[in-house]
Write an enzyme that holds these catalytic residues in place. Structure first.
Site, PDB file in Angstrom:
ATOM      1  N   GLU A   1     -35.354  13.710  -6.967  1.00 15.46           N
ATOM      2  CA  GLU A   1     -34.857  12.955  -8.125  1.00 15.46           C
ATOM      3  C   GLU A   1     -33.748  11.993  -7.708  1.00 15.46           C
ATOM      4  OE1 GLU A   1     -33.920  15.225 -11.650  1.00 15.46           O
ATOM      5  OE2 GLU A   1     -33.147  13.455 -12.680  1.00 15.46           O
TER       6      GLU A   1
ATOM      7  N   ASP B   1     -36.123  21.479 -18.030  1.00 14.95           N
ATOM      8  CA  ASP B   1     -34.927  21.812 -18.817  1.00 14.95           C
ATOM      9  C   ASP B   1     -34.314  20.541 -19.417  1.00 14.95           C
ATOM     10  OD1 ASP B   1     -33.835  20.764 -16.511  1.00 14.95           O
ATOM     11  OD2 ASP B   1     -32.464  22.442 -16.135  1.00 14.95           O
TER      12      ASP B   1
END
Ligand code: KIV
Length: 310
Positions: A189, A52
């Site tokens: 992340e 995304d």
């Protein structure tokens, strides 16, 4: 089915598990369109994420929160058409997996309409129920913990996650929850390298790091950062090309050539039989006006009015 399509077998989550079991570091990268996905596939990348991050790097939104299911589907379809071998994971956009029911319906669209093989969802403990529901529906899931960009409005800003004791404990619990819920892999992340390594050591599914150091089972990068296409890249990215410079230079030279009349040249121009055009325009050989194309160069340009009665 053509001989070529028969020869290329789409990788599955079992192939990713085998790479992990064999100790192969899993090189993963994002892709958002047909030609780039084809190149990523040709390079032998086994796992592609239609991230995304599309929101920012391709569509010019300020955050991933803005991208919709329809936009994600549109790009996922192009990536599936472009990459014939890699396992393709589609990112579930913001608010598309708030309940298990929504998650199954929306993830089902990614598999059915776009043809991807798996989806990714953000969140650890908070997303475990959704991951289980997706698995029950036969939809493989990649987890995503650490910095979860869809939560940017509650996190406040992009920053490394898990540096203090509470956060580190919570991240470990998140990783275990995602694994126990059945995910086939998990993105870490912006996590400190030592913590990412410790999480990786404690899991039996591959960790795919981004800004999480070399101790993960694989790495993922946003392709525009790797190709040097954006005008900014995060600290953890390494540009392997300067597409920004290459593209800018190519377009500038194209513009200059068009303005100078140097493009297109004879080699880039299709010609027709001049006699046919003469007939269409109702003019004689002597009126021919095709000197610009290098034929009949000594014939003077005729002043044939275009509204001539044919
Ligand atoms: O959207 C994306 O590109 C991602 C990666 C950064 C993992 O989620």
């Amino acid at each position: 089915m053509s001989a070529q399509s028969e020869a290329v077998r789409r990788l599955s989550v079992l192939d990713i598990a085998k790479l992990y079991a064999d100790g192969v570091r899993i090189a993963t990268i994002t892709a958002y369109d047909y030609p780039t996905a084809g190149l990523v596939d040709q390079a032998g990348i086994p796992l592609i994420l239609v991230g995304d991050s599309l929101a920012q790097v391709m569509l010019g939104y300020d955050t991933t929160v803005r991208v919709t299911m329809e936009e994600m589907l549109h790009h996922a379809k192009a990536v599936v058409r472009g990459a014939k071998r890699a396992l393709i994971v589609a990112d579930m956009p913001f608010l598309s997996y708030t309940t298990p029911e929504d998650a199954v319906a929306n993830a089902g669209r990614f598999l059915r309409e776009a043809g991807v093989q798996a989806v990714k969802i953000e969140g650890g403990v908070r997303s475990a129920r959704v991951i289980e529901a997706l698995l029950r529906a036969g939809i493989p899931v990649m987890g995503h913990i650490g910095l979860t960009p869809q939560a940017i409005n509650t996190l406040g800003k992009v920053r490394v996650q898990g540096k203090n004791r509470e956060q580190a404990r919570a991240l470990l619990a998140d990783a275990l929850a995602v694994q126990e819920a059945g995910a086939f892999s998990i993105v870490l992340e912006l996590v400190p390298g030592q913590l990412a390594q410790a999480i990786t050591d404690r899991l039996r599914i591959p960790t795919i790091g981004i800004g999480a150091g070399a101790g993960c089972s694989g790495q993922i990068q946003v392709i525009t950062d790797t190709l040097g296409l954006g005008d900014w890249a995060p600290k953890h990215a390494r540009p392997y090309a300067d597409l920004h410079g290459t593209i800018l230079d190519a377009i500038s030279r194209y513009k200059a050539d068009v303005e100078a009349g140097a493009f297109p040249a004879a080699a880039e121009t299709v010609l027709m039989d001049p006699a046919v055009l003469d007939e269409v325009l109702g003019r004689g050989h002597a009126d021919r006006a095709d000197r610009a194309f290098g034929t009949d160069a000594d014939i003077p340009v005729g002043g044939i009015p275009l509204d001539r009665d044919l």
